[in-house]
Design a protein around this motif. Structure first.
Motif, PDB file in Angstrom:
ATOM      1  N   ASN A  29       0.844  -1.195   0.000  1.00 49.35           N
ATOM      2  CA  ASN A  29       0.000   0.000   0.000  1.00 49.35           C
ATOM      3  C   ASN A  29       0.878   1.242   0.000  1.00 49.35           C
ATOM      4  OD1 ASN A  29       0.801   0.396   2.653  1.00 49.35           O
ATOM      5  ND2 ASN A  29      -1.183  -0.060   3.538  1.00 49.35           N
ATOM      6  N   ALA A  30       0.297   2.389  -0.253  1.00 47.07           N
ATOM      7  CA  ALA A  30       1.068   3.605  -0.456  1.00 47.07           C
ATOM      8  C   ALA A  30       1.402   4.346   0.839  1.00 47.07           C
ATOM      9  CB  ALA A  30       0.306   4.534  -1.398  1.00 47.07           C
ATOM     10  N   LEU A  31       0.913   3.891   1.955  1.00 48.46           N
ATOM     11  CA  LEU A  31       1.184   4.593   3.207  1.00 48.46           C
ATOM     12  C   LEU A  31       2.624   4.367   3.644  1.00 48.46           C
ATOM     13  CD1 LEU A  31      -2.047   3.771   5.207  1.00 48.46           C
ATOM     14  CD2 LEU A  31      -1.496   5.871   4.003  1.00 48.46           C
ATOM     15  N   ASP A  32       3.238   5.383   4.210  1.00 49.78           N
ATOM     16  CA  ASP A  32       4.591   5.246   4.725  1.00 49.78           C
ATOM     17  C   ASP A  32       4.478   4.802   6.178  1.00 49.78           C
ATOM     18  OD1 ASP A  32       7.519   7.401   4.815  1.00 49.78           O
ATOM     19  OD2 ASP A  32       7.172   5.385   5.542  1.00 49.78           O
ATOM     20  N   ASN A  33       4.442   3.503   6.390  1.00 51.56           N
ATOM     21  CA  ASN A  33       4.217   2.962   7.725  1.00 51.56           C
ATOM     22  C   ASN A  33       5.310   3.346   8.707  1.00 51.56           C
ATOM     23  OD1 ASN A  33       1.822   1.777   6.988  1.00 51.56           O
ATOM     24  ND2 ASN A  33       2.765  -0.153   6.428  1.00 51.56           N
ATOM     25  N   ALA A  34       6.551   3.450   8.263  1.00 47.88           N
ATOM     26  CA  ALA A  34       7.635   3.791   9.186  1.00 47.88           C
ATOM     27  C   ALA A  34       7.427   5.182   9.770  1.00 47.88           C
ATOM     28  CB  ALA A  34       8.972   3.699   8.467  1.00 47.88           C
ATOM     29  N   LEU A  35       7.085   6.141   8.934  1.00 38.70           N
ATOM     30  CA  LEU A  35       6.841   7.494   9.421  1.00 38.70           C
ATOM     31  C   LEU A  35       5.641   7.529  10.355  1.00 38.70           C
ATOM     32  CD1 LEU A  35       7.460  10.507   9.410  1.00 38.70           C
ATOM     33  CD2 LEU A  35       6.055  10.700   7.361  1.00 38.70           C
ATOM     34  N   MET A  36       4.584   6.841   9.969  1.00 36.50           N
ATOM     35  CA  MET A  36       3.374   6.817  10.787  1.00 36.50           C
ATOM     36  C   MET A  36       3.652   6.154  12.141  1.00 36.50           C
ATOM     37  SD  MET A  36      -0.441   5.434   9.809  1.00 36.50           S
ATOM     38  CE  MET A  36       0.259   4.137   8.858  1.00 36.50           C
ATOM     39  N   GLU A  37       4.370   5.060  12.140  1.00 43.36           N
ATOM     40  CA  GLU A  37       4.665   4.381  13.397  1.00 43.36           C
ATOM     41  C   GLU A  37       5.594   5.204  14.271  1.00 43.36           C
ATOM     42  OE1 GLU A  37       5.665   0.270  13.037  1.00 43.36           O
ATOM     43  OE2 GLU A  37       4.013  -0.114  11.670  1.00 43.36           O
ATOM     44  N   SER A  38       6.500   5.957  13.664  1.00 38.90           N
ATOM     45  CA  SER A  38       7.366   6.850  14.430  1.00 38.90           C
ATOM     46  C   SER A  38       6.542   7.925  15.126  1.00 38.90           C
ATOM     47  CB  SER A  38       8.399   7.483  13.498  1.00 38.90           C
ATOM     48  OG  SER A  38       9.156   8.429  14.196  1.00 38.90           O
ATOM     49  N   GLN A  39       5.578   8.479  14.405  1.00 32.79           N
ATOM     50  CA  GLN A  39       4.712   9.511  14.985  1.00 32.79           C
ATOM     51  C   GLN A  39       3.865   8.933  16.120  1.00 32.79           C
ATOM     52  OE1 GLN A  39       4.838  12.777  14.141  1.00 32.79           O
ATOM     53  NE2 GLN A  39       3.583  13.016  15.948  1.00 32.79           N
ATOM     54  N   ILE A  40       3.337   7.751  15.919  1.00 33.24           N
ATOM     55  CA  ILE A  40       2.536   7.113  16.961  1.00 33.24           C
ATOM     56  C   ILE A  40       3.404   6.824  18.181  1.00 33.24           C
ATOM     57  CG2 ILE A  40       1.284   4.988  17.565  1.00 33.24           C
ATOM     58  CD1 ILE A  40       0.257   5.010  14.613  1.00 33.24           C
ATOM     59  N   GLY A  41       4.650   6.424  17.955  1.00 34.15           N
ATOM     60  CA  GLY A  41       5.574   6.186  19.065  1.00 34.15           C
ATOM     61  C   GLY A  41       5.832   7.446  19.866  1.00 34.15           C
ATOM     62  N   SER A  42       6.008   8.581  19.167  1.00 30.69           N
ATOM     63  CA  SER A  42       6.200   9.859  19.863  1.00 30.69           C
ATOM     64  C   SER A  42       4.972  10.216  20.689  1.00 30.69           C
ATOM     65  CB  SER A  42       6.463  10.979  18.855  1.00 30.69           C
ATOM     66  OG  SER A  42       7.674  10.778  18.197  1.00 30.69           O
ATOM     67  N   TYR A  43       3.806  10.030  20.101  1.00 33.39           N
ATOM     68  CA  TYR A  43       2.543  10.309  20.789  1.00 33.39           C
ATOM     69  C   TYR A  43       2.421   9.483  22.070  1.00 33.39           C
ATOM     70  CZ  TYR A  43      -2.542   9.705  21.463  1.00 33.39           C
ATOM     71  OH  TYR A  43      -3.813   9.600  21.977  1.00 33.39           O
ATOM     72  N   LYS A  44       2.726   8.207  21.972  1.00 29.57           N
ATOM     73  CA  LYS A  44       2.624   7.346  23.153  1.00 29.57           C
ATOM     74  C   LYS A  44       3.662   7.724  24.205  1.00 29.57           C
ATOM     75  CE  LYS A  44       0.767   3.198  20.944  1.00 29.57           C
ATOM     76  NZ  LYS A  44       1.082   1.796  20.605  1.00 29.57           N
ATOM     77  N   THR A  45       4.904   8.002  23.768  1.00 28.20           N
ATOM     78  CA  THR A  45       5.979   8.317  24.701  1.00 28.20           C
ATOM     79  C   THR A  45       5.762   9.659  25.387  1.00 28.20           C
ATOM     80  OG1 THR A  45       7.549   7.033  23.404  1.00 28.20           O
ATOM     81  CG2 THR A  45       8.481   8.696  24.868  1.00 28.20           C
ATOM     82  N   GLU A  46       5.296  10.642  24.626  1.00 26.39           N
ATOM     83  CA  GLU A  46       5.151  11.990  25.165  1.00 26.39           C
ATOM     84  C   GLU A  46       3.839  12.227  25.901  1.00 26.39           C
ATOM     85  OE1 GLU A  46       5.716  14.526  21.804  1.00 26.39           O
ATOM     86  OE2 GLU A  46       7.773  13.845  21.497  1.00 26.39           O
ATOM     87  N   LEU A  47       2.797  11.470  25.557  1.00 23.61           N
ATOM     88  CA  LEU A  47       1.486  11.764  26.132  1.00 23.61           C
ATOM     89  C   LEU A  47       0.877  10.578  26.870  1.00 23.61           C
ATOM     90  CD1 LEU A  47      -0.941  13.769  26.369  1.00 23.61           C
ATOM     91  CD2 LEU A  47      -1.862  12.629  24.355  1.00 23.61           C
ATOM     92  N   ILE A  48       0.708   9.489  26.185  1.00 26.93           N
ATOM     93  CA  ILE A  48      -0.087   8.386  26.736  1.00 26.93           C
ATOM     94  C   ILE A  48       0.587   7.728  27.944  1.00 26.93           C
ATOM     95  CG2 ILE A  48      -1.083   6.119  26.219  1.00 26.93           C
ATOM     96  CD1 ILE A  48      -2.580   8.526  24.963  1.00 26.93           C
ATOM     97  N   LYS A  49       1.825   7.299  27.802  1.00 31.54           N
ATOM     98  CA  LYS A  49       2.484   6.566  28.898  1.00 31.54           C
ATOM     99  C   LYS A  49       2.729   7.405  30.141  1.00 31.54           C
ATOM    100  CE  LYS A  49       4.494   3.216  25.755  1.00 31.54           C
ATOM    101  NZ  LYS A  49       5.718   2.716  25.112  1.00 31.54           N
ATOM    102  N   PRO A  50       3.196   8.656  30.033  1.00 36.77           N
ATOM    103  CA  PRO A  50       3.459   9.424  31.252  1.00 36.77           C
ATOM    104  C   PRO A  50       2.217   9.756  32.075  1.00 36.77           C
ATOM    105  CG  PRO A  50       4.590  10.423  29.388  1.00 36.77           C
ATOM    106  CD  PRO A  50       3.691   9.356  28.849  1.00 36.77           C
ATOM    107  N   ARG A  51       1.058   9.787  31.461  1.00 34.67           N
ATOM    108  CA  ARG A  51      -0.162  10.182  32.181  1.00 34.67           C
ATOM    109  C   ARG A  51      -1.019   9.007  32.625  1.00 34.67           C
ATOM    110  NH1 ARG A  51      -2.768  15.455  29.304  1.00 34.67           N
ATOM    111  NH2 ARG A  51      -0.879  16.673  29.060  1.00 34.67           N
TER     112      ARG A  51
END
Length: 106
Positions: A29-51
């Motif tokens: 598929n045409a989605l860039d999964n690596a970039l998307m997964e990197s962004q999701i990782g940042s979201y989880k690390t910066e927001l979801i896990k600490p709270r």
């Protein structure tokens, strides 16, 4: 033969399946999964896990909206001289406005 109570597994995507309905992670598929997964990782690390622990879905939704606003408008971005993306975009468009044609009456 499947009975009405037996759930059917979805058909695998074919080459004629539109990319907009392919599941994430589908090979080819045409989605860039690596970039998307990197962004999701940042979201989880910066927001979801600490709270943790989150008390409700509404809490997660509100915090996500706030994080997205911060990410798009306030965070300092090293690739653009440590200014927020929104400020960089504003500066860019201020410098690249179309100029009126010479001799045109306003």
């Amino acid at each position: 033969m499947n009975s009405p109570s037996t759930p059917r597994s979805p058909s695998p995507p074919t080459s004629s399946t539109p990319a907009s309905i392919l599941p994430i992670g589908t090979v080819g598929n045409a989605l860039d999964n690596a970039l998307m997964e990197s962004q999701i990782g940042s979201y989880k690390t910066e927001l979801i896990k600490p709270r943790r622990p989150w008390h409700s879905l509404a809490d997660v939704e509100l915090a996500t909206a706030e994080w997205v606003d911060w990410f798009n408008n306030q965070r300092l971005h090293t690739a653009i001289r440590d200014i927020p993306p929104h400020e960089h975009q504003t500066n860019y468009y201020a410098q690249h406005q179309p100029q009126p044609a010479a001799g045109a009456n306003a």
